[in-house]
Design an enzyme around this catalytic site. Sequence first.
Site, PDB file in Angstrom:
ATOM      1  N   HIS A 117      22.004  65.376  35.386  1.00 44.21           N
ATOM      2  CA  HIS A 117      21.577  66.750  35.693  1.00 44.21           C
ATOM      3  C   HIS A 117      21.075  66.921  37.110  1.00 44.21           C
ATOM      4  O   HIS A 117      20.516  67.964  37.432  1.00 44.21           O
ATOM      5  CB  HIS A 117      20.469  67.193  34.737  1.00 44.21           C
ATOM      6  CG  HIS A 117      20.902  67.284  33.316  1.00 44.21           C
ATOM      7  ND1 HIS A 117      21.324  68.465  32.739  1.00 44.21           N
ATOM      8  CD2 HIS A 117      21.007  66.345  32.362  1.00 44.21           C
ATOM      9  CE1 HIS A 117      21.653  68.238  31.477  1.00 44.21           C
ATOM     10  NE2 HIS A 117      21.463  66.952  31.219  1.00 44.21           N
ATOM     11  N   LYS A 165      12.321  80.679  38.001  1.00 47.83           N
ATOM     12  CA  LYS A 165      12.761  79.302  37.822  1.00 47.83           C
ATOM     13  C   LYS A 165      11.630  78.411  38.327  1.00 47.83           C
ATOM     14  O   LYS A 165      10.678  78.898  38.933  1.00 47.83           O
ATOM     15  CB  LYS A 165      14.044  79.025  38.609  1.00 47.83           C
ATOM     16  CG  LYS A 165      13.967  79.486  40.080  1.00 47.83           C
ATOM     17  CD  LYS A 165      15.271  79.256  40.816  1.00 47.83           C
ATOM     18  CE  LYS A 165      16.324  80.311  40.535  1.00 47.83           C
ATOM     19  NZ  LYS A 165      17.524  79.818  39.908  1.00 47.83           N
ATOM     20  N   ARG A 166      11.737  77.100  38.095  1.00 46.23           N
ATOM     21  CA  ARG A 166      10.716  76.208  38.637  1.00 46.23           C
ATOM     22  C   ARG A 166      10.628  76.372  40.159  1.00 46.23           C
ATOM     23  O   ARG A 166      11.617  76.693  40.817  1.00 46.23           O
ATOM     24  CB  ARG A 166      11.050  74.757  38.277  1.00 46.23           C
ATOM     25  CG  ARG A 166      10.734  74.401  36.856  1.00 46.23           C
ATOM     26  CD  ARG A 166       9.272  74.585  36.536  1.00 46.23           C
ATOM     27  NE  ARG A 166       8.462  73.568  37.155  1.00 46.23           N
ATOM     28  CZ  ARG A 166       7.966  72.507  36.544  1.00 46.23           C
ATOM     29  NH1 ARG A 166       8.184  72.326  35.251  1.00 46.23           N
ATOM     30  NH2 ARG A 166       7.242  71.623  37.195  1.00 46.23           N
ATOM     31  N   THR A 195      21.172  77.630  34.915  1.00 47.52           N
ATOM     32  CA  THR A 195      21.569  78.284  33.660  1.00 47.52           C
ATOM     33  C   THR A 195      20.950  79.682  33.610  1.00 47.52           C
ATOM     34  O   THR A 195      21.464  80.555  32.929  1.00 47.52           O
ATOM     35  CB  THR A 195      21.107  77.470  32.432  1.00 47.52           C
ATOM     36  OG1 THR A 195      19.762  77.025  32.651  1.00 47.52           O
ATOM     37  CG2 THR A 195      22.002  76.261  32.229  1.00 47.52           C
ATOM     38  N   LYS A 229      22.263  83.642  32.278  1.00 50.69           N
ATOM     39  CA  LYS A 229      21.509  84.581  31.431  1.00 50.69           C
ATOM     40  C   LYS A 229      21.453  85.958  32.085  1.00 50.69           C
ATOM     41  O   LYS A 229      21.581  86.991  31.407  1.00 50.69           O
ATOM     42  CB  LYS A 229      20.093  84.037  31.171  1.00 50.69           C
ATOM     43  CG  LYS A 229      20.104  82.731  30.367  1.00 50.69           C
ATOM     44  CD  LYS A 229      18.795  81.956  30.430  1.00 50.69           C
ATOM     45  CE  LYS A 229      19.006  80.518  29.955  1.00 50.69           C
ATOM     46  NZ  LYS A 229      17.885  79.612  30.294  1.00 50.69           N
TER      47      LYS A 229
HETATM   48  C1  26Q Z   1      11.719  62.028  35.330  1.00 53.98           C
HETATM   49  C2  26Q Z   1      10.900  60.906  35.372  1.00 53.98           C
HETATM   50  C3  26Q Z   1       9.514  61.048  35.359  1.00 53.98           C
HETATM   51  C4  26Q Z   1       8.970  62.319  35.264  1.00 53.98           C
HETATM   52  C5  26Q Z   1       9.792  63.442  35.207  1.00 53.98           C
HETATM   53  C6  26Q Z   1      11.159  63.278  35.247  1.00 53.98           C
HETATM   54  C7  26Q Z   1      12.044  64.473  35.190  1.00 53.98           C
HETATM   55  C8  26Q Z   1      11.723  65.526  34.344  1.00 53.98           C
HETATM   56  C9  26Q Z   1      12.525  66.636  34.289  1.00 53.98           C
HETATM   57  C10 26Q Z   1      13.191  64.563  35.941  1.00 53.98           C
HETATM   58  C11 26Q Z   1      14.002  65.688  35.868  1.00 53.98           C
HETATM   59  C12 26Q Z   1      13.667  66.738  35.037  1.00 53.98           C
HETATM   60  C13 26Q Z   1      14.467  67.952  34.904  1.00 53.98           C
HETATM   61  C14 26Q Z   1      15.614  68.175  35.482  1.00 53.98           C
HETATM   62  C15 26Q Z   1      16.314  69.451  35.306  1.00 53.98           C
HETATM   63  O1  26Q Z   1      15.829  70.363  34.650  1.00 53.98           O
HETATM   64  N1  26Q Z   1      17.508  69.584  35.843  1.00 53.98           N
HETATM   65  C16 26Q Z   1      18.258  70.820  35.699  1.00 53.98           C
HETATM   66  O2  26Q Z   1      19.140  70.687  34.604  1.00 53.98           O
HETATM   67  C17 26Q Z   1      19.778  71.926  34.323  1.00 53.98           C
HETATM   68  C18 26Q Z   1      20.602  71.746  33.060  1.00 53.98           C
HETATM   69  O3  26Q Z   1      21.717  70.968  33.301  1.00 53.98           O
HETATM   70  C19 26Q Z   1      20.616  72.366  35.502  1.00 53.98           C
HETATM   71  O4  26Q Z   1      21.141  73.640  35.205  1.00 53.98           O
HETATM   72  C20 26Q Z   1      19.775  72.430  36.764  1.00 53.98           C
HETATM   73  O5  26Q Z   1      20.604  72.702  37.874  1.00 53.98           O
HETATM   74  C21 26Q Z   1      19.039  71.124  36.967  1.00 53.98           C
HETATM   75  O6  26Q Z   1      18.146  71.226  38.063  1.00 53.98           O
END
Ligand code: 26Q
Length: 812
Positions: free
Chosen positions: A358, A546-547, A654, A658
């Site tokens: 992702h 978004k974040r 995503t 929406k």
């Molecule tokens: C990893 C290790 C330690 C702590 C936190 C994490 C961590 C947590 C959440 C790493 C990544 C995330 C989240 C990633 C994320 O949300 N990615 C998004 O995924 C969506 C679904 O595929 C995409 O639409 C977005 O583009 C992408 O940013």
Amino acid sequence: MNQKMDKKRIFRAALETKVQRMFGRSIRAASKDQIYQAITQVVSDLVKEQRAYSRELMGNYDGKEVYYLSMEFLMGRALSNNLINLGIEDVVTEVCYELDLDLEELKEIEPDPGLGNGGLGRLAACFLDSLATLGYKATGCGIRYEYGLFQQKIVDGYQVEISDPWLENGSSWEIALPEETEIVKFGGFVEANEVDGRLVYEHKGYQSVRAVPYEMPILGYESDVVNSLRLWAARATKHFDMSLFGQGKYLDALEEKELAEVISKVLYPDDNHPEGKALRLKQQYFFVSASVQSIVRRFRRQHGTDFAKFPDHVVIHINDTHPALAIPELMRILLDEDGLDWDQAWNVTKQTFAYTNHTIMEEALERWPEGLFRDLLPRLWDIVYEINERFCASLWERYPGDWDRIARLSVIAHHEVKMAHLCIVGSFSVNGVARLHSQILRDEVFAEFADFYPEKFTNVTNGVTFRRFLLKANRGLAELITDRIGPGWIKHPEELANFLPYQDDKGTQEALAAIRHNNKIALAKYIADHNHIQVDPSSIFDVQIKRLHEYKRQLLNILHVLYLYNRLLEDPSFDLHPRTFIFGAKAAPGYGMAKLIIKLIHDVGERINNDPTIHGKLKVVFLENYRVSLAEAIIPASDVSEQISTAGKEASGTGNMKFMLNGALTIGTLDGANVEIAQAVGEENIFIFGLRAEETSRYYGEQNYRPYDLYLADPYLKQVLDQLVDGFVNAQKLALYQDLRHGLLHGWGGMADPYFILQDFAAYREAHEQIDAQYRQPDIWWKKAIINIGHAGYFSSDRTIEEYSQRIWKLR
Ligand code: 26Q
């Protein structure tokens, strides 16, 4: 009709009884909170009945089941969704009406289970909805965090984090299954002994933690299949023993208990930024070990020990690398518990796992230090080591002598375990989440893997569930569409294309505009109540939710807002259609720059919203505590969708889908799924601007990007950047944005403005001028809106799940 009357009578009686039994009161005497609890209980009883019925039906199901492993499931509220999926929404609405209860108000009482950060977690939730709706047997596996993502408060323009005790009052939707507890072992050491001529490994001196599953039933829309989301809670193995009290061991026991239970205490609030903490690794192994143990246990119960058949019955999907330990964990079980030899076990394992990536950003790829890994998971370390030895040997055969390449591809390098490499080696399928993203994975990030394993790499473009994000969130629009093309689109998203012929229909255009206007009035009321800002529902609602991340470029957006304000000040006749810029975003608590950008949005807003000289033409609103339920309220009221990430950085997005589904027009870069959205709607129906991904990567390569020259050349750009530090934006704290500005103009040793905010500024401004011009021509604007809706079908998670099911999981 009679049937409905019956259902109403039954529901009403059930509710009356429930209120009496739970609270010893009549409905009339009960509080709103009590009524909410009782309705939830009645609905949850029905959900559980449906689940029992489904289990009867599926009892002898012998096909393949998918297990979706994810650290995050961002489910959002369940009540309304379950009412829709049970097909009793109108029944309950009418019963409430008769009882003088406001169902919409009651629904607001439900806490949002925020067991996820953003896109990745919400995608998992959309997938569960589509899997159940399409009738595929599937189980989501994750962690039952006691505290979800923090709640955000804004104090003086700054983000403050508050804990999210979503389970405080219990959850009616879950079923505890203590009899299905698994034991997870940490630490200790491994002893190898020879038994009957073969080596047997024994894990000793470990600490164990109990994993107790709680299941939430997942209903589909008009579907008999009820799936489960299985969330594991950590419990101490020993019930701590009161009799130890006198022996002074009571406190030790208590401490041990706390240490065990902290594992499922809280969700890490970092999105796209791995925190290399031991507790995070513990969380990963905890839920993955419990999940894989229970999957294998189930397989043995149904099929005995013929593990060659395992991949015909089980496919395990890994949502990013976070659950990657499932791969060596399955190896461990097959080797140590079921006595398979390495080749047998590896054959089963590599046919069982599929992995989705992702994120492209190098710094977001997970790695774990060898020492930490080894101490916490000694047996898994041995297994990962052996997986890597054999993998490197196979690389040597293919690329003899190419040590550098082998070092780059190695799963273990420089005393770190590279989780993405483990996933690629241990899975039969690796996919990205949008066409551009998958292409970058194949051609750049994992190019050497794609050379070695070309057959593994594929793309599956993300999607979103139309049940939650249109049918539920935008009732008015759903009814308009159904009125024109029938209700088929709810389960067959491609039927939205039948809405396209209405693009020039005045009646449809006007109906759509009226629905939007009503939604905007509702959002304006929310804004007045929560932000004490009056916004004009006939202004353009321009939304970025978004974040908060630098690559998502909320900074570009707010600097452009400041530019517009300057234009209005400089020239009172500057012709701007009134605009309301709306933001919603949480920043990771440790991400200083992201938090500073939140403060900047507030400072700019404060200045603009309180300036009477611009006659309310411009407003800036930051909606606190952005979450799924708030998205459901904002998106239907949005005219413009901001999808402006630096090209090449957003894997898919995503939210963009929406908004499109609800008829908002997108202003965006050619990044992630925006590329496919632009292709679907045609370039005249979307506002595309800025650098392309090839261009940004060329800039990164050549390091000849000079934002300072742009600053000098563009007086408007210079003005906004200077206003950050000359007291215009914040007169009290002149130094606040000094570093931010310096980073844009000069950088900090590294590259200046690495997200190309200055580079894209002019193009962004022009795209906004297009929006302004076109919004003034309703026949053009609403035609484009209808075209966007008509082409949204492809971006349904039903389509996404069909692709996974057919091409990857090979489900029936
Ligand atoms: C990893 C290790 C330690 C702590 C936190 C994490 C961590 C947590 C959440 C790493 C990544 C995330 C989240 C990633 C994320 O949300 N990615 C998004 O995924 C969506 C679904 O595929 C995409 O639409 C977005 O583009 C992408 O940013």
